[in-house]
Design an enzyme around this catalytic site. Structure first.
Site, PDB file in Angstrom:
ATOM      1  N   ALA A  68       0.613  -1.224  -0.006  1.00 32.07           N
ATOM      2  CA  ALA A  68       0.085   0.535   0.529  1.00 32.07           C
ATOM      3  C   ALA A  68       0.256   1.427  -0.124  1.00 32.07           C
ATOM      4  CB  ALA A  68      -0.960  -0.109   1.073  1.00 32.07           C
ATOM      5  N   GLY A  70       0.393  -5.188   0.182  1.00 34.74           N
ATOM      6  CA  GLY A  70      -0.408  -5.345  -0.129  1.00 34.74           C
ATOM      7  C   GLY A  70      -0.094  -5.708  -1.671  1.00 34.74           C
ATOM      8  N   GLU A  75      -0.153  -9.354  -1.166  1.00 33.44           N
ATOM      9  CA  GLU A  75      -1.670  -9.669  -1.153  1.00 33.44           C
ATOM     10  C   GLU A  75      -3.196  -9.549  -2.523  1.00 33.44           C
ATOM     11  OE1 GLU A  75      -2.735  -6.046   1.996  1.00 33.44           O
ATOM     12  OE2 GLU A  75      -3.483  -7.774   3.150  1.00 33.44           O
TER      13      GLU A  75
HETATM   14  C1  HXC Z   1       4.575   4.188  -1.057  1.00 32.53           C
HETATM   15  C2  HXC Z   1       6.742   4.104  -1.298  1.00 32.53           C
HETATM   16  C3  HXC Z   1       6.401   2.435  -1.794  1.00 32.53           C
HETATM   17  C4  HXC Z   1       5.830   2.380  -0.626  1.00 32.53           C
HETATM   18  C5  HXC Z   1       8.295   2.735  -1.893  1.00 32.53           C
HETATM   19  N1  HXC Z   1       8.375   3.637  -1.822  1.00 32.53           N
HETATM   20  N2  HXC Z   1       7.929   1.389  -1.550  1.00 32.53           N
HETATM   21  N3  HXC Z   1       6.496   4.369  -1.661  1.00 32.53           N
HETATM   22  N4  HXC Z   1       4.575   3.283  -0.312  1.00 32.53           N
HETATM   23  N5  HXC Z   1       4.435   1.203   0.130  1.00 32.53           N
HETATM   24  C6  HXC Z   1       8.947   4.510  -2.381  1.00 32.53           C
HETATM   25  C7  HXC Z   1      10.306   5.256  -2.063  1.00 32.53           C
HETATM   26  O1  HXC Z   1       9.763   5.858  -1.015  1.00 32.53           O
HETATM   27  C8  HXC Z   1      11.208   5.890  -2.770  1.00 32.53           C
HETATM   28  O2  HXC Z   1      10.611   6.480  -2.808  1.00 32.53           O
HETATM   29  C9  HXC Z   1      11.037   4.978  -3.915  1.00 32.53           C
HETATM   30  O3  HXC Z   1       9.406   3.768  -3.457  1.00 32.53           O
HETATM   31  C10 HXC Z   1      11.704   3.387  -3.891  1.00 32.53           C
HETATM   32  O4  HXC Z   1      12.286   3.073  -3.130  1.00 32.53           O
HETATM   33  P1  HXC Z   1      13.346   2.625  -2.001  1.00 32.53           P
HETATM   34  O5  HXC Z   1      13.235   2.222  -0.646  1.00 32.53           O
HETATM   35  O6  HXC Z   1      14.576   3.691  -2.202  1.00 32.53           O
HETATM   36  O7  HXC Z   1      14.209   1.234  -2.624  1.00 32.53           O
HETATM   37  P2  HXC Z   1      14.733   0.593  -2.274  1.00 32.53           P
HETATM   38  O8  HXC Z   1      15.765   0.416  -1.181  1.00 32.53           O
HETATM   39  O9  HXC Z   1      15.271  -0.255  -2.992  1.00 32.53           O
HETATM   40  O10 HXC Z   1      13.863  -0.727  -1.245  1.00 32.53           O
HETATM   41  C11 HXC Z   1      12.431  -1.322  -2.269  1.00 32.53           C
HETATM   42  C12 HXC Z   1      11.374  -1.949  -0.667  1.00 32.53           C
HETATM   43  C13 HXC Z   1      11.304  -0.424   0.111  1.00 32.53           C
HETATM   44  C14 HXC Z   1      12.692  -2.714  -0.056  1.00 32.53           C
HETATM   45  C15 HXC Z   1      10.517  -2.491  -1.488  1.00 32.53           C
HETATM   46  O11 HXC Z   1      10.926   0.311  -1.030  1.00 32.53           O
HETATM   47  C16 HXC Z   1      11.057  -0.792   1.302  1.00 32.53           C
HETATM   48  O12 HXC Z   1      10.242  -1.588   2.243  1.00 32.53           O
HETATM   49  N6  HXC Z   1       8.954  -0.438   0.834  1.00 32.53           N
HETATM   50  C17 HXC Z   1       8.184  -0.198   1.674  1.00 32.53           C
HETATM   51  C18 HXC Z   1       7.262  -1.766   1.797  1.00 32.53           C
HETATM   52  C19 HXC Z   1       6.173  -1.688   2.487  1.00 32.53           C
HETATM   53  O13 HXC Z   1       6.307  -1.643   3.747  1.00 32.53           O
HETATM   54  N7  HXC Z   1       4.932  -2.782   2.609  1.00 32.53           N
HETATM   55  C20 HXC Z   1       4.032  -2.826   3.221  1.00 32.53           C
HETATM   56  C21 HXC Z   1       2.887  -1.299   2.971  1.00 32.53           C
HETATM   57  S1  HXC Z   1       1.916  -1.769   3.864  1.00 32.53           S
HETATM   58  P3  HXC Z   1      11.354   8.011  -2.771  1.00 32.53           P
HETATM   59  O14 HXC Z   1      11.049   9.432  -3.122  1.00 32.53           O
HETATM   60  O15 HXC Z   1      12.740   8.196  -2.086  1.00 32.53           O
HETATM   61  O16 HXC Z   1      12.616   7.748  -4.058  1.00 32.53           O
HETATM   62  C22 HXC Z   1       0.979  -2.174   2.934  1.00 32.53           C
HETATM   63  C23 HXC Z   1      -0.783  -2.170   4.389  1.00 32.53           C
HETATM   64  C24 HXC Z   1      -2.094  -2.928   3.089  1.00 32.53           C
HETATM   65  O17 HXC Z   1       1.012  -3.008   2.128  1.00 32.53           O
HETATM   66  C25 HXC Z   1      -2.868  -2.914   3.854  1.00 32.53           C
HETATM   67  C26 HXC Z   1      -3.985  -1.661   3.739  1.00 32.53           C
HETATM   68  C27 HXC Z   1      -4.923  -1.403   4.665  1.00 32.53           C
END
Ligand code: HXC
Length: 260
Positions: free
Chosen positions: A66, A111, A114
């Site tokens: 998400a 997500g 999912e």
């Molecule tokens: C918004 C995101 C994002 C996300 C990555 N980005 N994931 N933005 N939401 N979920 C953005 C980063 O902020 C960054 O923006 C750009 O994408 C590149 O990501 P990086 O982190 O710089 O890349 P990297 O170092 O290669 O790491 C990749 C990654 C990491 C391991 C996938 O981005 C990460 O951990 N992302 C979050 C994963 C996560 O926690 N997902 C679960 C979300 S909660 P900038 O602007 O800095 O370049 C969920 C809830 C569902 O899914 C239920 C809800 C109701």
């Protein structure tokens, strides 16, 4: 209709939807769910489409979860609504009248996992990464992940993934029974499209019945599941496609299914 957060194309009876928010690793926001919802309605209404493939645009991500920026600005009530919206859109994938295949090309976190789990099965690139890291954000999965993962890989494996928030590789996901096939990343789409092509050569009516029966039968006892299968079997027997399929076998030719 053109979309901003997804790319929707159709070729040879196969619909392809690519998640496409490159700056956020294809993260799921409200706009993307609205657009995906509309695209799925188009897929369901198009009698020419017999299979749907979902993948991520770009090299790095299927979907990184998400959109955490959007999520962080939501009130609890808005967050709950967002969770329900995602659940509904993913249920729409699960209830499509045609099979859906996830081609997981990179990160499928939160997500992202999912979304893949809502498809009928998953092929993954060897570079794919799966996980439900919501716990690391002080949250839990909210788009059906706790339910679908536990049903697919068993409660204990699901508990470990959800409680630790640790990612798993494509190979581990394969060993868990979450992924059907792991491919070299450059071969992923060709491999998926080959399987999609085989499915697309089958009749739409029998594909629909098969998908519904497996889905509806999984959450009931075996006897009830067999009754569901039996009713659907009766309906497929009455279809034009069944007449064509059996006649084609006896006449030693390829069937021409019309989906009726
Ligand atoms: C918004 C995101 C994002 C996300 C990555 N980005 N994931 N933005 N939401 N979920 C953005 C980063 O902020 C960054 O923006 C750009 O994408 C590149 O990501 P990086 O982190 O710089 O890349 P990297 O170092 O290669 O790491 C990749 C990654 C990491 C391991 C996938 O981005 C990460 O951990 N992302 C979050 C994963 C996560 O926690 N997902 C679960 C979300 S909660 P900038 O602007 O800095 O370049 C969920 C809830 C569902 O899914 C239920 C809800 C109701």
């Amino acid at each position: 209709m053109s979309f901003e957060t997804i790319i929707f194309t159709k070729e040879n009876n196969i619909a392809l939807i690519q998640f496409n928010r490159p700056k956020a690793l294809n993260a799921l926001n409200n706009q993307l769910f609205d657009e995906l919802d509309q695209a799925l309605d188009q897929v369901a209404a198009d009698a020419d489409i017999r299979v749907l493939v979902l993948t991520g645009a770009g090299e790095k991500a299927f979907v990184a979860g998400a959109d955490i920026v959007e999520l962080s600005r939501m009130t609890p009530l808005q967050g709950k609504k967002f969770s329900r919206k995602g659940q509904n859109v993913f249920s729409k994938i699960e209830n499509l009248p045609i099979p859906a295949i996830a081609a997981v090309n990179g990160y499928a976190l939160g997500g992202g996992s999912e979304a893949a789990l809502a498809c009928d099965f998953i092929y993954a690139s060897e570079k794919a990464v799966f996980g439900l890291p919501e716990i690391t954000l002080g949250l839990i999965p909210g788009f059906g992940g706790t339910q679908r993962l536990a049903r697919l890989v068993g409660t204990n494996r699901a508990r470990e993934m959800v409680f630790t928030g640790k990612n798993i590789t494509a190979q581990q996901a394969y060993e868990f029974g979450m992924v059907n096939q792991v491919c070299a990343s450059e071969a992923l789409m060709d491999t998926v499209m080959k399987t999609a092509g085989v499915i697309a050569s089958r009749g739409r009516a029998s594909l629909r019945a098969a998908k519904e029966v497996i889905h509806n039968g999984t959450n009931v006892d075996l006897e009830t599941g067999c009754r569901i299968e039996n009713d659907a079997f009766g309906l497929t027997m009455a279809s034009e496609d069944a007449k064509e399929g059996t006649a084609a076998f006896l006449e030693k030719r390829k069937p021409q299914f019309k989906g009726t």
